[in-house]
Write an enzyme that holds these catalytic residues in place. Structure first.
Site, mmCIF file in Angstrom:
data_model
loop_
_atom_site.group_PDB
_atom_site.id
_atom_site.type_symbol
_atom_site.label_atom_id
_atom_site.label_comp_id
_atom_site.label_asym_id
_atom_site.label_seq_id
_atom_site.Cartn_x
_atom_site.Cartn_y
_atom_site.Cartn_z
ATOM 1 N N ASN A 1 20.291 44.186 88.698
ATOM 2 C CA ASN A 1 20.580 42.963 87.945
ATOM 3 C C ASN A 1 19.809 42.850 86.627
ATOM 4 O O ASN A 1 20.194 42.098 85.748
ATOM 5 C CB ASN A 1 20.276 41.738 88.812
ATOM 6 C CG ASN A 1 18.904 41.784 89.435
ATOM 7 O OD1 ASN A 1 18.581 42.728 90.156
ATOM 8 N ND2 ASN A 1 18.089 40.807 89.143
ATOM 9 N N GLN B 1 25.887 42.507 91.716
ATOM 10 C CA GLN B 1 26.209 42.775 90.310
ATOM 11 C C GLN B 1 27.333 43.809 90.157
ATOM 12 O O GLN B 1 27.845 44.022 89.067
ATOM 13 C CB GLN B 1 24.960 43.261 89.552
ATOM 14 C CG GLN B 1 23.812 42.264 89.551
ATOM 15 C CD GLN B 1 24.057 41.033 88.682
ATOM 16 O OE1 GLN B 1 24.946 41.016 87.825
ATOM 17 N NE2 GLN B 1 23.269 39.986 88.892
ATOM 18 N N HIS C 1 28.992 33.174 92.632
ATOM 19 C CA HIS C 1 28.757 32.686 91.269
ATOM 20 C C HIS C 1 28.501 33.786 90.236
ATOM 21 O O HIS C 1 28.358 33.502 89.049
ATOM 22 C CB HIS C 1 27.638 31.633 91.254
ATOM 23 C CG HIS C 1 26.256 32.130 91.499
ATOM 24 N ND1 HIS C 1 25.340 32.244 90.493
ATOM 25 C CD2 HIS C 1 25.628 32.518 92.629
ATOM 26 C CE1 HIS C 1 24.199 32.685 91.019
ATOM 27 N NE2 HIS C 1 24.353 32.859 92.304
ATOM 28 N N THR D 1 29.225 24.203 109.283
ATOM 29 C CA THR D 1 30.583 23.933 108.809
ATOM 30 C C THR D 1 30.894 24.791 107.587
ATOM 31 O O THR D 1 30.096 24.836 106.647
ATOM 32 C CB THR D 1 30.738 22.440 108.475
ATOM 33 O OG1 THR D 1 30.370 21.698 109.633
ATOM 34 C CG2 THR D 1 32.161 22.088 108.071
ATOM 35 N N CYS E 1 10.005 35.894 84.597
ATOM 36 C CA CYS E 1 9.450 34.671 84.027
ATOM 37 C C CYS E 1 10.139 33.406 84.486
ATOM 38 O O CYS E 1 9.703 32.319 84.168
ATOM 39 C CB CYS E 1 9.479 34.744 82.511
ATOM 40 S SG CYS E 1 8.320 35.967 81.961
HETATM 41 N N1 PMP Z 1 20.927 40.073 94.499
HETATM 42 C C1 PMP Z 1 21.112 40.294 93.193
HETATM 43 C C2 PMP Z 1 21.170 41.707 92.691
HETATM 44 C C3 PMP Z 1 21.243 39.218 92.311
HETATM 45 O O1 PMP Z 1 21.411 39.458 91.004
HETATM 46 C C4 PMP Z 1 21.184 37.904 92.826
HETATM 47 C C5 PMP Z 1 21.285 36.712 91.914
HETATM 48 N N2 PMP Z 1 20.348 36.706 90.869
HETATM 49 C C6 PMP Z 1 21.011 37.722 94.209
HETATM 50 C C7 PMP Z 1 20.888 38.836 94.998
HETATM 51 C C8 PMP Z 1 20.961 36.353 94.814
HETATM 52 O O2 PMP Z 1 22.245 35.795 94.882
HETATM 53 P P1 PMP Z 1 22.476 34.260 95.215
HETATM 54 O O3 PMP Z 1 22.160 33.486 93.983
HETATM 55 O O4 PMP Z 1 23.917 34.167 95.605
HETATM 56 O O5 PMP Z 1 21.609 33.889 96.361
#
Ligand code: PMP
Length: 388
Positions: free
Chosen positions: A150, A186, A208, A244, A331
């Site tokens: 990420n 990602q 998201h 739920t 950060c």
């Molecule tokens: N794994 C990776 C590689 C991510 O980029 C993220 C989100 N920053 C997450 C896990 C966590 O995902 P979520 O916000 O759905 O908990």
């Protein structure tokens, strides 16, 4: 002035078509999908239809898909689930560049007596499979390596790791299998996610990050995999994720996945074109370093370091111009520690402190690039003048 949003690895805009799909499940078909009445059945049908869409995308059976609240929850279910099942004298391997939802869960497991090893990466942030192979022991129960990183966008040799683990399992006593988990958050937008080819036992993803809603995710858990649930209190999601079901979220997630199936390849080309233009322009600034091999990394993430300019200051000054980016360091927690990913890639602190992450989506255009580059060049010049 129009804002520029270059922080799509953090979260993405929900596609209007996803919202349209979700609305009826707030306004009309809001009944509990676990209720027996026919209004509940309408919601349940939507959940099961969504499960089918997701299963088709990952090329698995419907029952192998669990809806979660997101990837953090999915990662916890996979890692803690395996630890809870096998408990005594076990060993886990994860990569040094995992997301905190994996790294910190592993750290917690260490407190429960689980041995953890971290597999290193090369200077482009790619896991060294040979080193991983050497780390596998007879009591290793789980390998967790993300599909794509990420922070820098490096794509991991998941198929190769899957093959390695398959071979290891063929030599093993079936009572203590070695499982493979991949955090594909990602990757889902841009890479092939056929789980039979990846050879993984757990795959986690999040709504998201794919122009879907927040607070919803899905995970693949291969049929027959032994693990213990980490949450209790209901039969929902096959008892793996009680509570739920988030029906609008699930419907939205499935729509977002459907859009990737139909538009993913075109979006790959589109974001790559914008990214390549950004690279060309940024390369005109002196003393910079691109933190990845762009020929193999995700098309939407560009991580770049500027010598003698702090990433945090770049972020704040661009923010004043209406431009959202993020830094390579952790950060968000207010810490000024250099990024664990860049450190694992061997970047010296003077480079990692000056790193920023530009992350794109299908909603970014080439037109924004000139505005961004103009603002960035001014910011870097100002900061370098101020630097001691
Ligand atoms: N794994 C990776 C590689 C991510 O980029 C993220 C989100 N920053 C997450 C896990 C966590 O995902 P979520 O916000 O759905 O908990």
């Amino acid at each position: 002035m129009k804002n520029i949003y270059y922080d799509n690895a953090a979260t993405t805009k929900v596609d209007d078509r996803v919202i349209a799909e979700m609305i009826p499940f707030y306004t009309e078909h809001f009944a509990n999908p676990h209720a027996v009445h026919s209004q509940g059945q309408i919601a349940l049908d939507a959940v099961e239809k969504a499960r089918e869409t997701v299963a088709k995308f990952f090329n698995c059976e419907n029952q192998e898909i669990i809806f979660t609240a997101g990837a953090t929850e999915g990662n916890n279910i996979a890692i803690q689930g395996v630890v809870n099942k096998f408990k005594e004298n076990i060993h886990i391997i994860c990569s040094a560049i995992e997301h905190p939802s994996v790294l910190e869960t592993c750290r917690e497991m260490k407190k429960r007596g689980v041995k953890i090893d971290y597999v290193p990466v090369d200077e482009n942030g790619v896991v060294l499979v040979g080193k991983l192979q050497k780390l596998i022991k007879s009591n290793t129960v789980l390998v967790s390596v993300m599909y794509a990183n990420n922070e820098v966008g490096s794509v991991q040799p998941i198929k190769e790791i899957g093959e390695l683990i398959k071979t290891e399992n063929e030599k093993r006593d079936k009572k203590l299998p070695l499982y493979f988990h991949t955090d594909a958050v990602q990757a889902v937008n841009y890479l092939d996610c056929d789980v039979s080819e990846l050879n993984c036992d757990f795959l986690t993803m999040s709504g998201h990050k794919i122009n879907g809603p927040k607070g919803i995710g899905a995970m693949f858990i291969k049929k027959g995999v032994k693990f213990s649930p980490v949450q209790f209190g209901g039969h929902q999601e096959f008892g793996v994720r009680p509570g739920t079901a988030n029906v609008p979220g699930i419907v939205g997630l499935a729509k977002a996945i459907e859009l990737i199936s139909s538009e993913g390849k075109a979006n790959f080309k589109k974001v790559k074109k914008v990214r390549d233009k950004l690279v060309k322009e940024i390369s005109k600034i002196d003393n910079i370093k691109i933190n990845c091999d762009l020929s193999t990394s995700l098309p939407n993430i560009l991580n770049v370091s500027f010598l003698k300019a702090e990433g945090e200051s770049i972020l704040m000054m661009l923010d004043m111009e209406g431009i959202a980016i993020s830094t390579g360091s952790a950060c968000s927690s207010g810490s000024l520690e250099p990024s664990h990913v860049l450190s694992a890639m061997g970047r010296k602190p003077e480079w990692s402190h000056g790193s920023i992450r530009i992350s794109l989506s299908k909603f970014n255009s080439e037109v924004e690039v000139a505005v961004f580059i103009k603002a960035l060049s001014v910011v870097i010049e100002k900061l370098r003048k101020m630097a001691p």
